[in-house]
Design an enzyme around this catalytic site. Structure first.
Site, mmCIF file in Angstrom:
data_model
loop_
_atom_site.group_PDB
_atom_site.id
_atom_site.type_symbol
_atom_site.label_atom_id
_atom_site.label_comp_id
_atom_site.label_asym_id
_atom_site.label_seq_id
_atom_site.Cartn_x
_atom_site.Cartn_y
_atom_site.Cartn_z
ATOM 1 N N GLY A 1 36.341 9.974 -32.567
ATOM 2 C CA GLY A 1 35.364 9.420 -31.636
ATOM 3 C C GLY A 1 34.171 8.822 -32.374
ATOM 4 C CB SER A 2 32.246 9.940 -35.341
ATOM 5 O OG SER A 2 31.985 11.215 -34.843
ATOM 6 C CG ASN B 1 27.656 16.016 -26.708
ATOM 7 O OD1 ASN B 1 27.063 15.025 -26.261
ATOM 8 N ND2 ASN B 1 27.271 16.644 -27.796
ATOM 9 C CD GLN C 1 32.444 16.489 -24.833
ATOM 10 O OE1 GLN C 1 33.103 17.209 -24.070
ATOM 11 N NE2 GLN C 1 32.357 16.739 -26.129
ATOM 12 C CB SER D 1 37.518 11.937 -29.645
ATOM 13 O OG SER D 1 37.915 12.726 -30.720
ATOM 14 C CB THR E 1 48.500 3.482 -43.688
ATOM 15 O OG1 THR E 1 48.547 2.621 -44.815
ATOM 16 C CG2 THR E 1 49.904 3.791 -43.202
ATOM 17 C CB CYS F 1 27.975 17.573 -34.340
ATOM 18 S SG CYS F 1 29.478 16.900 -33.672
#
Ligand code: PLP
Length: 379
Positions: A71-72, A151, A179, A199, A237, A325
């Protein structure tokens, strides 16, 4: 004793059906999708099938879906990619004070490159006032980025209305839906969303997999240089197993959303009402109605949030004092401070996020444990 897991906003376990679908792509069908021979070509085809699945669920076009590593990364790609590619149109960005660091720190980075960012303060209930968005727009505004759901306190923003404002002023609109995805049905037919981040590990998919939706009419530049994967917009990849897992997890989450939402909402509501009934001097942070069904963020006045977490951990209960986080840091949550929660009360907050597998028995054990621990810590 079994782990009692109440931290689904931090991450979720991979659904067994998802894992089963992913397994062949680790060591059986391992071809590099960029290779010309058959096992490579087959995996390129697989990626496209799952890209199509995700596009269909969102009501997007297949060429608008980009796979990333989290997600970041999606937030970084969208914000930096759109800002730099459209600098000729203006240098102003509007966001909120309660975004995840993946957005806030990206905005800080963009400020070093001449962008001006307005960080809107939400109302006390954790919801952004759409009038504040409209008032902040200038001739130079190119991008609005407002998270779908928070979040920490789970509040759901008026995304439809913000999308309409963005459309009216012809400004690109991004939402961090990390979220929300899997908890709310998001289809672009209903929303004027230009770009969206998600994410997979938040909706029972694998960690290390993100998706960026970017409307085909929005110019953006690539941020990660190297190979020509993802239509030359994101080098690296492809994580074939991860892409398969993301598509499958999103499919399941969408199909089973109503059933699981009803289940987790029941547990969450029971938890909140019992905590409020049994424990004095507690405060629910964030709007009671406009919030994700599984989220309960409560401050326990006079209790050190990190000690509360430690005591819960001794009882095999996993919870969080803020976003994953920032857990472990002593600083009070920027989200709680932004909605006007005093510092001490912010440090005494506990985030419980329910998930599919939680039971009423576990919830009762959680409530009993919190009551005991709060009583002990207050004395
Ligand atoms: N945005 C929000 C709202 C989040 O809650 C998170 C993670 O908790 C992220 C972005 C970052 O997602 P990831 O952990 O996949 O990088």
């Amino acid at each position: 004793m079994d782990i009692k897991y109440f931290d689904h906003a931090a991450t979720t376990a991979v659904d067994e059906r998802v894992l089963k679908e992913m397994i062949p792509y680790f060591s059986e069908s391992y071809g590099n999708p960029s290779s010309v021979y058959s096992i490579g070509r087959a995996n390129k085809e697989i990626i496209n099938i799952y890209r199509m699945k995700i596009a269909n669920i969102l009501g997007a076009k297949v060429n608008e879906i980009y796979f990333t590593s989290c997600g970041s990364e999606s937030d970084n790609l969208i914000l930096k990619g759109i800002a730099f590619a459209n600098k000729n149109l203006g240098n102003h960005i509007i966001t909120t004070q309660i975004e995840h660091p993946a957005i806030l720190d990206t905005c800080k980075f963009l400020e070093k490159f001449g962008f001006k960012v307005t960080y809107l303060k939400p109302k006390e209930n954790g919801i952004i006032d759409i009038n504040d968005i409209e008032k902040s727009i200038t001739r130079n505004t190119i991008l609005i980025s407002v998270m779908f759901a928070n979040n920490e306190i789970g509040t759901i923003q008026p995304i439809k209305e913000i999308g309409e404002i963005a459309k009216k002023y012809k400004i690109f609109f991004h939402t961090d839906a990390v979220q929300a995805m899997g908890n709310i049905n998001i289809n672009f037919k209903d929303y004027n969303i230009g770009a969206l981040s998600m994410s997979a590990h938040k909706f029972y998919g694998p960690k290390g997999m993100g998706v960026a939706y970017i409307n085909e009419n929005i110019p953006f530049m690539r941020i990660q240089d190297g190979g020509h994967q993802e239509k030359n917009k994101r080098a690296g990849t492809e994580n074939v197993a991860g892409i398969v897992g993301t598509g499958k997890a999103l499919e399941i989450a969408t199909q089973e959303l109503e059933r699981y939402n009803a289940h987790i909402k029941k547990l969450r509501d029971f938890y909140i009402s019992e905590i409020m009934r049994r424990i004095k001097y507690v405060k629910l942070n964030g709007d009671i109605e406009k919030r994700l069904s599984g989220n309960a963020n409560i401050s326990f006045s006079g209790v050190d949030g990190s000690l509360l977490l430690e005591e819960l951990d001794k009882r095999q209960i996993c919870a969080s004092s803020g976003s994953a986080c920032s857990a472990g840091l002593l600083n009070p949550s920027h989200v709680l401070l932004s909605i006007g929660v005093p510092k001490n009360l912010a440090k005494s907050s506990l985030r419980i996020t329910f998930g599919r597998e939680n039971t009423l028995e576990e919830t009762k054990y959680l409530i009993d444990s919190i009551e005991e621990i709060v009583d002990k810590l207050r004395h």
